[in-house]
Design an enzyme around this catalytic site. Structure first.
Site, PDB file in Angstrom:
ATOM      1  N   LYS A 188       0.829  -1.206   0.000  1.00  0.00           N
ATOM      2  CA  LYS A 188       0.000   0.000   0.000  1.00  0.00           C
ATOM      3  C   LYS A 188       0.864   1.258   0.000  1.00  0.00           C
ATOM      4  O   LYS A 188       0.621   2.199  -0.760  1.00  0.00           O
ATOM      5  CB  LYS A 188      -0.925   0.005   1.220  1.00  0.00           C
ATOM      6  CG  LYS A 188      -1.806   1.252   1.293  1.00  0.00           C
ATOM      7  CD  LYS A 188      -2.604   1.339   2.576  1.00  0.00           C
ATOM      8  CE  LYS A 188      -3.747   0.379   2.610  1.00  0.00           C
ATOM      9  NZ  LYS A 188      -4.644   0.604   3.780  1.00  0.00           N
ATOM     10  N   GLU A 194      10.587  -5.700   3.089  1.00  0.00           N
ATOM     11  CA  GLU A 194      10.675  -7.042   2.512  1.00  0.00           C
ATOM     12  C   GLU A 194      10.217  -7.045   1.057  1.00  0.00           C
ATOM     13  O   GLU A 194      10.853  -7.647   0.183  1.00  0.00           O
ATOM     14  CB  GLU A 194       9.827  -8.041   3.316  1.00  0.00           C
ATOM     15  CG  GLU A 194      10.242  -8.228   4.753  1.00  0.00           C
ATOM     16  CD  GLU A 194       9.459  -7.356   5.716  1.00  0.00           C
ATOM     17  OE1 GLU A 194       9.345  -7.729   6.889  1.00  0.00           O
ATOM     18  OE2 GLU A 194       8.969  -6.277   5.283  1.00  0.00           O
ATOM     19  N   GLY A 246      -4.853  -4.030   5.509  1.00  0.00           N
ATOM     20  CA  GLY A 246      -4.118  -5.018   4.736  1.00  0.00           C
ATOM     21  C   GLY A 246      -4.706  -6.409   4.796  1.00  0.00           C
ATOM     22  O   GLY A 246      -4.845  -7.088   3.775  1.00  0.00           O
ATOM     23  N   ARG A 247      -5.080  -6.870   5.984  1.00  0.00           N
ATOM     24  CA  ARG A 247      -5.581  -8.240   6.118  1.00  0.00           C
ATOM     25  C   ARG A 247      -7.021  -8.392   5.650  1.00  0.00           C
ATOM     26  O   ARG A 247      -7.580  -9.491   5.701  1.00  0.00           O
ATOM     27  CB  ARG A 247      -5.409  -8.714   7.558  1.00  0.00           C
ATOM     28  CG  ARG A 247      -6.084  -7.842   8.609  1.00  0.00           C
ATOM     29  CD  ARG A 247      -5.601  -8.241  10.012  1.00  0.00           C
ATOM     30  NE  ARG A 247      -6.102  -7.383  11.069  1.00  0.00           N
ATOM     31  CZ  ARG A 247      -5.570  -6.216  11.419  1.00  0.00           C
ATOM     32  NH1 ARG A 247      -4.529  -5.753  10.758  1.00  0.00           N
ATOM     33  NH2 ARG A 247      -6.065  -5.511  12.415  1.00  0.00           N
ATOM     34  N   GLU A 332      -3.837 -10.777  14.547  1.00  0.00           N
ATOM     35  CA  GLU A 332      -3.425  -9.386  14.357  1.00  0.00           C
ATOM     36  C   GLU A 332      -4.571  -8.450  14.714  1.00  0.00           C
ATOM     37  O   GLU A 332      -4.346  -7.313  15.140  1.00  0.00           O
ATOM     38  CB  GLU A 332      -2.976  -9.155  12.911  1.00  0.00           C
ATOM     39  CG  GLU A 332      -2.196  -7.853  12.730  1.00  0.00           C
ATOM     40  CD  GLU A 332      -1.497  -7.776  11.381  1.00  0.00           C
ATOM     41  OE1 GLU A 332      -0.302  -8.096  11.324  1.00  0.00           O
ATOM     42  OE2 GLU A 332      -2.157  -7.411  10.396  1.00  0.00           O
ATOM     43  N   HIS A 363      -2.507 -37.186  11.274  1.00  0.00           N
ATOM     44  CA  HIS A 363      -1.262 -37.927  11.444  1.00  0.00           C
ATOM     45  C   HIS A 363      -0.157 -37.021  11.980  1.00  0.00           C
ATOM     46  O   HIS A 363       1.028 -37.352  11.849  1.00  0.00           O
ATOM     47  CB  HIS A 363      -0.858 -38.552  10.113  1.00  0.00           C
ATOM     48  CG  HIS A 363      -1.838 -39.569   9.626  1.00  0.00           C
ATOM     49  ND1 HIS A 363      -1.717 -40.916   9.887  1.00  0.00           N
ATOM     50  CD2 HIS A 363      -2.994 -39.426   8.923  1.00  0.00           C
ATOM     51  CE1 HIS A 363      -2.743 -41.567   9.360  1.00  0.00           C
ATOM     52  NE2 HIS A 363      -3.528 -40.687   8.756  1.00  0.00           N
ATOM     53  N   LYS A 491       9.959  -4.228  13.660  1.00  0.00           N
ATOM     54  CA  LYS A 491      10.381  -3.668  12.373  1.00  0.00           C
ATOM     55  C   LYS A 491      11.341  -2.492  12.587  1.00  0.00           C
ATOM     56  O   LYS A 491      12.335  -2.345  11.869  1.00  0.00           O
ATOM     57  CB  LYS A 491       9.161  -3.240  11.574  1.00  0.00           C
ATOM     58  CG  LYS A 491       8.363  -4.414  11.045  1.00  0.00           C
ATOM     59  CD  LYS A 491       6.998  -4.105  10.472  1.00  0.00           C
ATOM     60  CE  LYS A 491       6.792  -2.821   9.811  1.00  0.00           C
ATOM     61  NZ  LYS A 491       5.443  -2.677   9.220  1.00  0.00           N
TER      62      LYS A 491
END
Length: 526
Positions: A188, A194, A246-247, A332, A363, A491
């Site tokens: 954004k 990153e 964002g999410r 979050e 399993h 960060k």
């Protein structure tokens, strides 16, 4: 009412869930059907008294009013002074949605049209591979959706790079043709370290392979000038407003990779599924409202019964990334310790969310959820039918496993049943020891969401269902579900540590542990 909830928990803690089914109407009374889905929460300790308390808690928290405020564009994200309107991105044929008195829908729909035109241009071109570079909400939603809707893919192959670890982009690019690969840079602010590091590596990869640069990058960002500085022209930039977190952003431009994979009409069906859940959430009474009930069950298990974790178990391999997506969405959003008014939170905050698709999880960690000392409420998801018509027997076995697990969690196996199972294999003393290892305590709660088939519309319903579940839980807890200050400190420190890692700055003033670790890096780096 929190005290009432705890009192209910003490009242029912020794009761067997299985015994509640002596009421022949138990399953019908503790489930709800809507939008082609059935949510069954009857395999829990919930009873009519607990439900009354939970509904009263939702009413006292003014869930209805808070919901209406969100949909009307009020700035319910109070710590950042923003509206919360990801729902507008899927409001395909609804009315006006206003922020600060201005209807945002014309721009939302215009952006969707631009997005579809760009997607169709890419789908019709010579690209064989599309690589989405993003992290967090710019990655988890699209990658989850692309995997979930694999049967509907008819566009280029879509890949996702998120981790700043060079292994991520190196492994992804190894299988791509530099001459036929397009990159989507999703950030954004166009400043996520990153994402920009990976984007620069992608640009260098094209240059190293003498591939053309023109038309090879698309930006999903509100920072058009920064994208331009990177070399992406404005007509290849799709932006979104600050009222889309964002999410919660896969419904708009962040979902471009999904639209490229499945096409515009299928993507719009995905949006319509979300819109259908929005309308249900806004119109259904609390006791018949899917998101509200999902949230109330979560509140009961976490803040009521004290189960601080929940397992999300999709019996659908294509939903393999749903647990990871929900980890961000839920933790979050509601992983807070401060209430909206700035006071300390008076109750336990949101739970730890985790999971894997069935039957793989059976399993792996099901040993713990069946026989471990901690009770882990489980949320099963399963489709009534699969996509592979020639593999129906696979899907039938999958469904059988899903239903068997929820039944086993509830019923368990008594010591007498365990003895009988191995009575012919051991003598008396050894029999007792061996039998105890085969006891399942049972009485472990689970819910099941079952739907017809995992198609784009159904996926839209499921994602919107969980979004609204998080909203309702956040309102009841009294937290702001739409900020995420907890991600900031690490960060900031990482940025400051960069020169220390490279050796440009001496290690002064750091704690002994950090200094020791940096020394090891300096000694062993190539």
């Amino acid at each position: 009412m929190w005290i009432d909830l705890k009192n209910h928990a003490r009242r029912v803690e020794k009761r067997r869930i299985e015994d509640l089914f002596s009421d022949p109407d138990r399953a019908g009374n503790f489930s709800v059907s809507a939008l082609g889905m059935l949510f069954d929460f009857s395999k829990t300790q919930l009873d009519a008294e607990v439900m009354d308390t939970l509904i009263a808690l939702a009413q006292a928290s003014e869930v209805d009013a808070r919901r209406d405020a969100m949909f009307s564009g009020e700035k319910i994200n109070e710590t950042e002074g923003r509206a919360v309107l990801h729902t507008a991105l899927r409001n395909l044929d609804g009315g006006a949605v206003k922020v600060d008195g201005e209807d945002v829908m014309p721009e939302v729909l215009a952006t969707l049209d631009r997005m579809e035109a760009l997607a169709e241009e890419i789908r019709a071109g010579d690209f064989t591979d599309v690589v989405n570079i993003g992290i967090g909400g710019s990655d988890l939603g699209p990658v989850m959706g692309v995997l979930a809707l694999a049967p509907y893919h008819d566009g280029p192959r879509c890949h996702f790079v998120s981790n700043v670890d060079g292994a991520d982009i190196a492994d992804t690019l190894r299988g791509c043709d530099p001459a036929r690969t397009l990159f989507i840079v999703a950030s954004k602010t166009f400043s996520t370290i990153e994402t920009l590091t990976n984007a620069r590596t992608a640009k260098a990869w094209l240059a190293d392979n003498n591939a053309p640069m023109d038309g090879r990058f698309v930006a999903l960002s509100s920072n058009v000038p920064a994208a331009g500085d990177f070399g992406i022209p404005a007509d290849r930039v799709l932006g979104f407003e600050d009222w889309v977190g964002g999410r919660y952003s896969m419904w708009g431009p962040i979902g471009l990779s999904l639209m490229i994979a499945i096409g515009g009409p299928a993507f719009r069906a995905f949006l319509r599924g979300g819109q259908a859940m929005d309308r249900h959430f806004c119109s259904a009474e609390l006791h018949e409202n899917l998101p509200v009930l999902l949230a109330l069950v979560g509140i009961w298990h976490n803040q009521g019964m004290g189960n601080g974790t929940r397992a999300v178990l999709p019996y659908d391999n294509r939903l393999m990334r749903l647990p990871a997506y929900l980890q961000q969405l839920e933790m979050e959003s509601n992983g807070k310790s401060v209430a909206m008014d700035g006071s300390d939170l008076r109750v336990q905050s949101g739970p730890v969310v985790w999971g894997e698709p069935g039957t793989n999880g059976q399993h792996a960690f099901y040993q713990l959820i069946h026989q471990g000392t901690a009770v882990v409420p489980c949320e099963f998801l399963v489709a009534a039918q699969g996509h592979e018509a020639d593999l129906t027997h696979h899907h039938q076995l999958l469904v059988a496993n899903c239903l068997a697990q929820s039944e086993a969690l509830m019923r368990g196996r008594s010591l007498d049943e365990a003895r009988a199972k191995v009575a012919d294999k051991f003598d008396r003393d050894e029999l007792e020891r061996q039998a105890r290892h085969r006891v399942f305590p049972g009485n472990r709660p689970s819910t099941t969401l079952i739907y017809d088939k995992l198609d784009p519309e159904t996926l839209g319903k499921i994602i919107a269902l969980y979004e609204h579940r998080v909203f309702v839980e956040g309102v009841i807890l009294g937290v702001n579900s739409y900020d995420q200050w907890g991600v900031e400190l690490g960060k900031e420190l990482a940025t400051a540590l960069g020169p220390l890692v490279t050796g440009e700055v001496p290690v002064d003033g750091k704690d002994g542990s950090t200094a020791q670790l940096l020394k090891f890096v300096h000694t062993h780096a190539g």
